[in-house]
Design an enzyme around this catalytic site. Structure first.
Site: not given
Ligand code: NAP
Length: 671
Positions: A256, A295
């Site tokens: 997602e 999101c």
């Molecule tokens: P993100 O930077 O992509 O991180 C998402 C998750 O991935 C975090 O738990 C992060 O952990 C983890 N992660 C990052 N690199 C990883 C790796 N190499 N291995 C395993 N896990 C890893 O996103 P965010 O900044 O938290 O969230 C914002 C984004 O999420 C926005 O773009 C938003 O649109 C999107 N979003 C989408 C939805 C949906 O349902 N479609 C819902 C909410 C948010 P760390 O924090 O420890 O880096």
């Protein structure tokens, strides 16, 4: 200073040497240290696979649903502990309601849907029985069984509680243990919710683990029975999707991602229409709730060319009232972004948008402390949305939206689809033709289409709310995933298997009697037996009763149903379905009940319904009727009673089937 801990292979593990210091998005002062050193992920996986999985699979689907429901109730009781931490993330109480209570309600609803729509047994039945042979001795049926692995659930920072619960509930309902990895930034709130879940004592050991911080070599260790369910940015999803170990192992991956959700104002929605007002109200809310960090938030507002100025005026007036402030203050309508880094990201994307759109509203930023992650709403207008690129591609994950003028609905749909796939698109119209055409033009590009008009305005849940009943996800840019959607979301964690065999084998596998399997007579009339005593496949075959012309005429006069097929020999004979006058179908049902009912008070409490009724062959005066009534399926409803579904087969004097249906009764647990 908060120090959220991981919970892995039965141990709590505090922040490690490389833990991240998390600053308050309000004051800028440090509030938490988060990130355990990568632990022994092999042991964590074994803990889940060897303890959690078997314990969950030993429970029936409804037992797991009762457990998840109880968990939701426990979290509700303790929710204030979560609200106490909520403002630290920058969120107001109202924002927190979406995350905390929204998450709990989602969990409870998924559990209710599992109990209503899945069998009270060990496997889920996916569709009916397929007849694969002429005589019916060889049949097929699709069933879903729990995956034998682990659900690794990686979540975004913006919904620390909802993000965990909306995935944990379906995995537990499916019978699959989970390892939850929240975003480090808000992990202290997820940790608090997770700790409550463990404290509840409701989950079997190994059913849920938590990783605060990096995942170490976890992904390299996953196999074909594991699932990674990711929520976050498109960039991270892209990296994880291409993870070699997971690709080689064939690990399921659901994503997602972010998306450029579009809201369309229908051309019929004049400035004085209720739909116009609702559009403006919802757009303002989408930009300011969670400070735009949803999101599903509206990023692109597609407006008929002639109404652009009116939308700017009305929306700006509303946005001007949403001045960011301290989220802990109950008067504050808009909180802060989660971090200064996030605020800087949003500013950077807004600057790129400004290269192809002009700013038409900017909230008052005076006196907002630079140490906090405050950002007032910003509205842009893109005069040439066809030539623009950034507004369709770059997500400003904050209180920023861009107005795109559209010539007509075809243009509006084309612009909405330029996002390359989104979680949700909304349409504000009172015209059903516009709504139908929009779903045809744009439906394939958006996971959800929300149609808003005056008829549903009082009860509608809004553009931005994913609901447990409806799928949440979207194609392309949005990740191609589908979460929630009731049972659909649970099936992500199950394997569908096509089972073939005799009716007896399919009865044993599915826990539901399959026609053709041996009928056996129970020790007493089934209506004299309590819920727990009734065995699947137990049958009574009733005496026969003849249907006379007097019966048919009496029934016609009594009910007023004097349809010609029952009353007029010549007209009935001219009908291609009937040989002449025939008995009413409802008369047959009534006679059937008269044949199989055991009248004295007993464990059968009520007849609650009838499913899948089919009249298969007409019954003429002089024919006779008898019933085979077989216990087909049992579903425990409460401590005191359960539902028994009976297969009722009505047969004539030549043993031909004349009608079939499923009869539902509520039966007391003890006699
Ligand atoms: P993100 O930077 O992509 O991180 C998402 C998750 O991935 C975090 O738990 C992060 O952990 C983890 N992660 C990052 N690199 C990883 C790796 N190499 N291995 C395993 N896990 C890893 O996103 P965010 O900044 O938290 O969230 C914002 C984004 O999420 C926005 O773009 C938003 O649109 C999107 N979003 C989408 C939805 C949906 O349902 N479609 C819902 C909410 C948010 P760390 O924090 O420890 O880096």
């Amino acid at each position: 200073m908060l120090e959220p801990e991981s919970y892995l292979h039965g141990r709590w593990i505090g922040p490690g040497a490389a833990a991240q210091v998390i600053d308050s998005p309000v004051t800028g002062a440090p509030i938490a240290r988060a990130g355990s050193d990568p632990s022994d992920m092999g042991a964590a996986l074994a803990w889940a696979r060897d303890r959690g999985g078997p314990a969950l699979r030993a429970m029936g689907i409804h037992d797991r649903a009762r457990m998840v429901k109880a968990l939701a109730a426990y979290l509700t009781e303790h929710k204030e502990q979560l609200y106490a931490l909520n403002p630290l993330t920058g969120a107001t109480r109202k924002d927190g309601w979406i995350d905390i209570e929204g998450g709990i309600v989602t969990m409870a609803t998924m559990a209710s849907k599992a109990r209503r729509e899945m069998p009270d047994g060990m496997v889920h039945l996916d569709g009916g029985v397929e007849r694969l042979s002429r005589d019916g001795t060889f049949l097929g049926r699709h069933v879903a069984v729990p995956l034998r692995g682990v659900a690794v659930q990686i979540n975004a920072f913006n919904f620390p509680v909802w993000g965990m619960l909306e995935k944990l509930a379906p995995a537990l309902l499916a019978g699959v243990p989970a390892i939850v990895k929240p975003a480090t930034q808000t992990s202290y709130l997820t940790h608090a919710a997770f700790r409550l879940i463990l404290d509840s004592g409701l989950l079997p050991e190994g059913a849920a683990q938590l990783i605060v911080g990096p995942v170490g070599d976890l992904l390299d260790r996953l196999g074909p029975q594991d699932v990674v369910s990711f929520t976050g940015s498109a960039a991270t999803a892209g990296r994880l999707r291409a993870h070699k170990g997971m690709l080689d192992a064939g690990t399921r991956f659901i994503a997602e991602q972010d998306s450029l959700n579009a809201a369309v104002l229908g051309p019929d929605s004049d400035t004085d229409s209720p739909e116009f007002a609702q559009f403006v109200k919802e757009a303002a809310a989408e930009m300011t709730v969670k400070a735009g960090q949803k999101c599903t938030a509206m990023r692109r507002l597609i407006v008929p060319e002639g109404r652009v100025e009116a939308v700017i005026d009305a929306l700006s007036a509303r946005l001007a009232r949403a001045r960011p402030g301290d989220p802990a203050d109950r008067e504050t309508r808009m909180g802060a972004l989660v971090s200064r880094a996030q605020r800087d990201d949003v500013r950077a994307v807004a600057a790129r948008i400004a290269a192809e759109a002009r700013q038409v509203f900017a909230g008052d930023a005076a006196d907002l402390p630079e140490a906090g992650a405050f950002l007032p709403p910003q509205l842009y207008l893109c005069d040439d949305p066809d030539a623009a690129r950034v507004v369709h591609e770059a997500e400003a994950f904050g209180p920023v939206a861009t107005i795109l003028p559209a010539r007509d609905m075809a243009h509006a749909a084309a612009l909405a689809n330029r996002g390359g796939g989104s979680l949700v698109s909304s349409l504000f119209t009172h015209d059903p033709d516009i709504a139908r055409d929009y779903v045809m033009e744009a439906g394939a590009w958006h996971g959800r289409v929300y149609i808003a008009d005056r008829d549903s305005a009082g009860e509608a849940t809004g553009h931005g709310s994913p609901l447990p009943h409806m799928i949440h996800g979207g194609p392309g840019r949005a990740g191609g995933g589908e979460e929630l959607g009731g049972v659909r979301g649970i099936l992500h964690y199950m394997a569908r298997v096509a089972v073939q065999g005799s009716p007896r084998m399919l009865t044993a596998v599915g826990g539901e009697w399959v026609p053709g399997a041996k009928e056996r007579q129970g020790p007493a009339h089934p209506f004299r037996r309590a819920f727990d005593q009734i065995g699947i496949g137990e049958t009574i075959v009733t005496d026969a009763r003849q249907v006379t012309l007097e019966d048919i005429e009496h029934f016609a006069a009594f009910t007023g149903d004097t349809f010609y097929a029952h009353m007029d020999e010549a007209a009935a004979a001219a009908n291609p379905f009937f040989p002449g006058r025939v008995a009413h179908g409802y008369l047959l049902l009534s006679f059937a009940a008269g044949l199989f009912v055991d009248p004295a008070p007993g464990p059968v409490l009520a007849n609650t319904g009838l499913n899948a009724l089919r009249f298969l062959k007409p019954v003429s005066p002089g024919d006779s009727l008898r019933v085979h009534l077989t216990a087909k399926r049992k579903t425990r409803r409460t401590e005191d009673y359960g539902e028994v579904a009976w297969h009722a087969a009505l047969r004539n004097q030549d043993d031909e089937a004349v009608a079939e249906y499923e009869l539902l009764t509520m039966v007391a647990v003890s006699g």
